[in-house]
Motif scaffolding. Structure first.
Motif, PDB file in Angstrom:
ATOM      1  N   PRO A 197      25.349  15.176  45.158  1.00 12.36           N
ATOM      2  CA  PRO A 197      24.356  16.255  45.118  1.00 12.36           C
ATOM      3  C   PRO A 197      24.957  17.648  45.031  1.00 12.36           C
ATOM      4  CG  PRO A 197      23.693  14.593  46.711  1.00 12.36           C
ATOM      5  CD  PRO A 197      25.067  14.212  46.245  1.00 12.36           C
ATOM      6  N   PHE A 198      26.062  17.912  45.768  1.00 19.95           N
ATOM      7  CA  PHE A 198      26.576  19.280  45.802  1.00 19.95           C
ATOM      8  C   PHE A 198      27.074  19.730  44.434  1.00 19.95           C
ATOM      9  CE2 PHE A 198      30.846  17.616  45.878  1.00 19.95           C
ATOM     10  CZ  PHE A 198      31.614  18.635  45.343  1.00 19.95           C
ATOM     11  N   LEU A 199      27.654  18.804  43.631  1.00 16.50           N
ATOM     12  CA  LEU A 199      28.163  19.202  42.320  1.00 16.50           C
ATOM     13  C   LEU A 199      27.030  19.372  41.315  1.00 16.50           C
ATOM     14  CD1 LEU A 199      31.592  17.476  41.607  1.00 16.50           C
ATOM     15  CD2 LEU A 199      30.997  19.877  41.389  1.00 16.50           C
ATOM     16  N   ILE A 200      26.026  18.512  41.399  1.00 17.91           N
ATOM     17  CA  ILE A 200      24.863  18.702  40.538  1.00 17.91           C
ATOM     18  C   ILE A 200      24.175  20.008  40.909  1.00 17.91           C
ATOM     19  CG2 ILE A 200      22.642  17.746  39.824  1.00 17.91           C
ATOM     20  CD1 ILE A 200      23.807  14.959  40.327  1.00 17.91           C
ATOM     21  N   ASN A 201      24.136  20.318  42.206  1.00 21.60           N
ATOM     22  CA  ASN A 201      23.544  21.573  42.664  1.00 21.60           C
ATOM     23  C   ASN A 201      24.344  22.776  42.143  1.00 21.60           C
ATOM     24  OD1 ASN A 201      21.391  22.722  44.244  1.00 21.60           O
ATOM     25  ND2 ASN A 201      22.933  23.394  45.711  1.00 21.60           N
ATOM     26  N   ARG A 202      25.668  22.646  42.075  1.00 19.99           N
ATOM     27  CA  ARG A 202      26.504  23.721  41.511  1.00 19.99           C
ATOM     28  C   ARG A 202      26.131  23.961  40.045  1.00 19.99           C
ATOM     29  NH1 ARG A 202      32.096  25.073  43.046  1.00 19.99           N
ATOM     30  NH2 ARG A 202      32.235  24.920  45.303  1.00 19.99           N
ATOM     31  N   PHE A 203      25.919  22.860  39.320  1.00 18.80           N
ATOM     32  CA  PHE A 203      25.545  22.980  37.917  1.00 18.80           C
ATOM     33  C   PHE A 203      24.179  23.653  37.780  1.00 18.80           C
ATOM     34  CE2 PHE A 203      24.146  20.776  33.841  1.00 18.80           C
ATOM     35  CZ  PHE A 203      24.856  21.636  33.033  1.00 18.80           C
ATOM     36  N   GLU A 240      13.758  21.338  47.219  1.00 14.00           N
ATOM     37  CA  GLU A 240      14.225  22.445  46.394  1.00 14.00           C
ATOM     38  C   GLU A 240      15.093  21.935  45.253  1.00 14.00           C
ATOM     39  OE1 GLU A 240      16.938  26.522  46.806  1.00 14.00           O
ATOM     40  OE2 GLU A 240      16.376  25.389  48.593  1.00 14.00           O
ATOM     41  N   PHE A 241      15.942  20.957  45.564  1.00 14.55           N
ATOM     42  CA  PHE A 241      16.813  20.356  44.558  1.00 14.55           C
ATOM     43  C   PHE A 241      15.979  19.735  43.441  1.00 14.55           C
ATOM     44  CE2 PHE A 241      19.159  16.816  42.760  1.00 14.55           C
ATOM     45  CZ  PHE A 241      20.439  17.314  42.585  1.00 14.55           C
ATOM     46  N   ASN A 242      14.974  18.911  43.809  1.00 13.44           N
ATOM     47  CA  ASN A 242      14.134  18.268  42.803  1.00 13.44           C
ATOM     48  C   ASN A 242      13.432  19.307  41.933  1.00 13.44           C
ATOM     49  OD1 ASN A 242      14.846  15.773  43.779  1.00 13.44           O
ATOM     50  ND2 ASN A 242      12.904  15.363  44.794  1.00 13.44           N
ATOM     51  N   GLY A 243      12.970  20.405  42.561  1.00 15.31           N
ATOM     52  CA  GLY A 243      12.309  21.459  41.811  1.00 15.31           C
ATOM     53  C   GLY A 243      13.223  22.096  40.788  1.00 15.31           C
ATOM     54  N   LYS A 244      14.483  22.331  41.171  1.00 14.94           N
ATOM     55  CA  LYS A 244      15.443  22.943  40.245  1.00 14.94           C
ATOM     56  C   LYS A 244      15.815  21.980  39.114  1.00 14.94           C
ATOM     57  CE  LYS A 244      17.507  26.460  43.215  1.00 14.94           C
ATOM     58  NZ  LYS A 244      18.763  27.045  43.735  1.00 14.94           N
ATOM     59  N   TYR A 248      15.373  23.374  35.431  1.00  9.97           N
ATOM     60  CA  TYR A 248      16.542  23.682  34.612  1.00  9.97           C
ATOM     61  C   TYR A 248      17.032  22.518  33.755  1.00  9.97           C
ATOM     62  CZ  TYR A 248      16.597  27.923  37.363  1.00  9.97           C
ATOM     63  OH  TYR A 248      16.228  29.113  37.953  1.00  9.97           O
ATOM     64  N   LEU A 249      16.595  21.293  34.078  1.00  9.03           N
ATOM     65  CA  LEU A 249      17.012  20.136  33.271  1.00  9.03           C
ATOM     66  C   LEU A 249      15.829  19.404  32.652  1.00  9.03           C
ATOM     67  CD1 LEU A 249      19.770  18.660  35.633  1.00  9.03           C
ATOM     68  CD2 LEU A 249      20.112  20.064  33.593  1.00  9.03           C
ATOM     69  N   GLY A 250      14.617  19.711  33.111  1.00  2.00           N
ATOM     70  CA  GLY A 250      13.438  19.060  32.552  1.00  2.00           C
ATOM     71  C   GLY A 250      13.272  17.620  32.968  1.00  2.00           C
ATOM     72  N   VAL A 251      13.896  17.234  34.096  1.00  2.00           N
ATOM     73  CA  VAL A 251      13.805  15.852  34.583  1.00  2.00           C
ATOM     74  C   VAL A 251      12.841  15.814  35.758  1.00  2.00           C
ATOM     75  CG1 VAL A 251      15.083  13.904  35.563  1.00  2.00           C
ATOM     76  CG2 VAL A 251      16.162  15.362  33.832  1.00  2.00           C
TER      77      VAL A 251
END
Length: 381
Positions: A197-203, A240-244, A248-251
């Motif tokens: 999660p932390f690296l996907i969050n960085r992206f 918040e992660f799911n929202g981003k 930003y990725l449309g998923v």
């Protein structure tokens, strides 16, 4: 249902009636515990002290009688005493390092590895239904981190993709390179993102800062493993992660899937579209009183997570973790039966011990060093 049948057909084994699940998991764990009882002096001593013999297991409630190995034992220098298999039979050592820097070492023989690969592959097929596309891995490759459990689990996904790329090398992550791969695959194949999660969050933070966004593909997935707490103790909000990810990725959220596991166990509990992490049918999660590990708590109560795994022949796969959470045995809308596990936090005083934490801590330290370097031309002036 036999263990081999479960491993090869996880989807079918996860959809039996609840009473059949209880019978199946009790049977495979009872069968698995007998060789450890007979051939492992250390485990036998624990059984004798507890007054336990394998024949005591008659029904599901009896599984709580099996002695547990605390995860801390895998950090000891004499951890080889845990083995039922001989050291000459060990094919692989999997390691995880916490913030304290003491490695946890879990040794696996050939049969244990075969069971893990078959079971995890079967589970991936059931939960993700991936057979093509491209995988962007925001983690090191197995060539760079061959003993890292999280990376091994991710790597099993490789065989399901037509193409893939790892964009963490030498513990450095360049989000621009990640963007290049995603743009290269656009319109050619379905794109999936895999990582802690932390690296996907960085992206995601990079996309947010740059004011950029992507629309991945209708079947794209974001697949995660590695925990939601950073090495410095900060937690990442899942909502918040799911929202981003959506922004930003449309998923959409139902295609964002987290997984839970320990390097000391073969268990990988995978989220369904309703975000319940389903325990594989060859494992049983027992929630224990944090002040008395011998007491099993009822489903829905919060306590220490213990995992009983029928697939491990190298050592007794009955692990008391440092994690706190609950199990849920109510019907899931996805149609799967058995248990789902919910991780809440680490036990107070326990290390943040997972591969993702180690990767993040190292990346963060390198970035700080790079930011503090004085350019040569400034020094000369």
């Amino acid at each position: 249902m036999q263990l081999e049948t479960m491993l090869g057909s996880a989807g079918r084994a996860l959809r039996v009636p609840q009473d059949a699940w209880e019978s199946n998991v009790t049977s495979v764990i009872r069968t698995a515990v007998a060789p450890h009882f007979a051939g492992n002096d250390f485990f036998r001593a624990q059984c004798d002290a507890a007054g336990f013999v394998p024949d005591d297991i008659v029904e599901r409630a009896d599984l709580a009688k099996i002695p547990l190995l605390p995860v801390s034992m895998f950090k000891r220098q004499d951890a080889h005493v845990l083995l039922t298999a001989g050291l000459d039979e060990i094919e692989l050592e999997v390691r995880s390092t916490g913030t304290g820097g003491i490695p946890s070492v879990a040794r696996r023989d050939s049969a244990t590895i075969s069971n893990a690969v078959i079971g995890i592959t079967s589970s991936y097929r059931d939960f993700f239904e991936i057979s093509k596309g491209a995988g962007l891995f925001l983690c090191p490759s197995t060539a760079e981190a061959p003993e890292m459990g999280m990376v091994k689990v991710f790597n099993i996904l490789n065989g399901m993709f037509d193409d893939h790329a790892y964009v963490v090398r030498d513990y450095a992550f360049d989000p621009n390179e990640a963007m290049e791969y995603l743009q290269r695959w656009q319109g050619i194949m379905t794109r999936h993102i895999i990582g802690p999660p932390f690296l996907i969050n960085r992206f995601l933070r990079f996309l947010e800062f740059e004011g950029r966004s992507l629309d991945l593909d209708p079947d794209s997935m974001v697949i995660m493993l590695g925990g939601w707490k950073r090495f410095n103790g900060e937690s990442i909000s899942r909502d918040e992660f799911n929202g981003k990810v959506q922004t930003y990725l449309g998923v959409p959220a139902d295609r964002v899937r987290d997984m839970y596991g320990l390097i000391e166990s073969n268990m990988v509990a995978i989220e369904c579209e309703h975000h319940r992490k389903h325990v594989p049918p060859w494992c049983y999660v027992s929630i224990r009183d944090v002040t008395d590990a011998g007491t099993e708590l009822a489903p829905g109560q919060t306590g220490a997570i213990a995992i009983l795994d029928a697939t491990n022949s190298a050592y007794p796969g009955y692990i008391l973790s440092d994690d706190i959470g609950e199990v849920d045995e109510t019907p899931c809308a996805c149609g799967r039966s058995g248990q789902s596990v919910h991780f809440r936090r680490r036990r107070q005083g326990a290390e943040l011990g997972c591969c993702a934490v180690s990767i993040e801590k190292f990346i963060e330290s390198r970035e700080i060093v790079d930011e503090c370097r004085i350019p040569v031309d400034v020094q000369a002036g």
